[in-house]
Enzyme design. Structure first.
Site, short mmCIF file in Angstrom:
data_model
loop_
_atom_site.label_atom_id
_atom_site.label_comp_id
_atom_site.label_asym_id
_atom_site.label_seq_id
_atom_site.Cartn_x
_atom_site.Cartn_y
_atom_site.Cartn_z
N LYS A 32 0.81 -1.21 0.00
CA LYS A 32 0.00 0.00 0.00
C LYS A 32 0.85 1.27 0.00
O LYS A 32 0.32 2.36 -0.22
CB LYS A 32 -0.95 -0.01 1.18
CG LYS A 32 -1.97 -1.14 1.06
CD LYS A 32 -3.06 -1.03 2.06
CE LYS A 32 -4.11 -2.11 1.87
NZ LYS A 32 -3.65 -3.42 2.39
C1 LIG Z 1 -4.47 -4.48 1.97
C2 LIG Z 1 -3.77 -5.78 1.93
C3 LIG Z 1 -4.26 -6.85 1.17
C4 LIG Z 1 -5.54 -6.77 0.39
O1 LIG Z 1 -5.48 -5.84 -0.66
P1 LIG Z 1 -6.84 -5.30 -1.31
O2 LIG Z 1 -6.42 -4.28 -2.29
O3 LIG Z 1 -7.61 -4.70 -0.18
O4 LIG Z 1 -7.52 -6.47 -1.90
C5 LIG Z 1 -3.52 -8.02 1.13
N1 LIG Z 1 -2.39 -8.15 1.84
C6 LIG Z 1 -1.90 -7.16 2.60
C7 LIG Z 1 -0.66 -7.39 3.38
C8 LIG Z 1 -2.56 -5.94 2.67
O5 LIG Z 1 -2.07 -4.96 3.44
#
Ligand SMILES: *Cc1c(COP(=O)(O)O)cnc(C)c1O
Length: 360
Positions: A32
């Site tokens: 993210k």
């Molecule tokens: C946010 C996240 C996900 C899921 O991603 P999405 O875009 O919400 O489907 C998977 N793994 C980790 C470690 C995350 O932080």
């Protein structure tokens, strides 16, 4: 732009035909960071340019969004970030990453689930009185500025695979550990832009609303349950609407491009452990779902890439318990662990959240 992707996203071979796209080399060690940093920089550019009044960023987090967004915006003038997170449902290190920053970051500890946090944020955007009073914006993947830049690394993964000579006469399958479905949607956009990926796999934990949709054609959101892959604990994924839209609501068309899997905590543990023992590669609980889905689902003539969405040290106790061994904590994470947690308790009632915001 340079600032958004100022860390590497290496493609690492785990075993024959299965590669890990390591998205955890950014400042908060989760994928993210890409979207969070891009969005933060874009927004601060426009605030500076247009000299607007203060902007309030509301972000609901299941664990990793909060820190990526908060770190992206930390110290940026004219912006205040409110991170809403479910009390007791994120790992200790994840919590430290957004509750210890201070400055323009406020952590709100909600007595509820991630879905409750997300509902509070969505209600705030719909509330006329609040919007008359404050300039609000979202930093969840409902905001396109967060999820669009994520399409970049799908291309980068393909380029690396090609360079390794692995994409020439094999079909490329990409597997995405999914929660709110922002990440996989970015990949699907990439495919529409021409990225030669033959199909996608969405790996779910027990919160398998999408998996059930694929099987039945019916979308039945339900309250999320806590799992060891907590960033995927989403019971009503925001970006499902985008996936539907991308395929003109055709269940058949969606099933042609995407398949799904669902794993219990037990299966996730087993995958982390066996993979570590057999290959030496340490998966985090989210990446483990991705790896396992490829391991079970790859067909003859296919090569698979799964997105390793966070560093295993972010889930320290869980992972150390599984492998019965110590996990090295990267220096960046150790820094966060030194800070003092500061958060404000909040109920899951919108009225309380609204009253809080109106007093700002
Ligand atoms: C946010 C996240 C996900 C899921 O991603 P999405 O875009 O919400 O489907 C998977 N793994 C980790 C470690 C995350 O932080």
């Amino acid at each position: 732009m340079y600032d958004t992707l100022n860390f590497d996203v290496p493609l690492v071979k785990v075993e024959e035909n299965i590669y890990s796209l390591e998205l955890f080399h950014g400042p908060t060690l989760a994928f993210k960071d890409v979207g969070g940093r891009f969005m933060a920089r874009l927004l601060s550019y426009f605030i500076r340019k247009e000299g607007q009044k203060d902007v309030n960023v509301l972000v609901a987090t299941s664990g990793d969004t909060g820190s990526a967004v908060a770190n992206g915006f930390l110290g940026v003038e004219g912006i205040h970030v409110y991170v809403l997170y479910p009390k007791g449902k994120v790992s200790e290190i994840q919590e430290k990453q957004f509750t210890t920053l201070g400055q323009n970051i406020t952590a709100l500890e909600v007595d509820g689930t991630f879905d409750d946090c997300q509902a509070l944020v969505k209600s705030a955007f719909m509330d006329k009185e609040l919007n008359d009073h404050l300039l609000l914006t979202s930093a969840n993947s409902i905001n396109v500025a967060r999820f669009l830049p994520q399409a970049f690394y799908y291309f980068y993964a393909y380029a690396q695979l090609k360079k390794m000579g692995q994409a020439d006469n094999k079909k490329v399958v990409v597997c995405v550990p999914s929660g709110n479905f922002g990440n996989i949607t970015a990949g699907l956009f990439g495919k529409q832009m021409g990225l030669p990926v033959s199909r996608f796999i969405a790996a779910n934990n027990k919160n398998d609303i999408f998996y059930q949709y694929l099987q039945t054609g019916k979308y039945n959101p339900r309250p999320s349950v806590a799992t060891i892959a907590n960033a995927m604990d989403v019971g009503d994924p925001s970006n499902f609407a985008r996936v539907l839209d991308l395929y003109q609501e055709s269940h058949e068309a969606i099933c042609r491009d995407i398949s799904g899997t669902t794993y219990t905590d037990e299966q996730i543990r087993e995958t982390v452990k066996t993979t570590y023992l057999q290959t030496g590669y340490l998966l985090d609980p989210h990446g483990a779902c991705g790896f396992r889905a490829l391991k079970e689902g790859l067909k003859e003539g296919e090569v698979g890439v799964f997105l390793e969405t966070a560093h295993p040290a972010k889930f320290l106790e869980t992972v150390e318990d599984i492998i019965a061994d110590k996990v090295t904590i990267p220096a960046k994470l150790q820094e966060f662990m030194k800070g003092e947690k500061q958060s404000l308790p909040l109920s899951k009632e919108f009225a309380d959240f609204k009253a809080y915001l109106l007093k700002l």
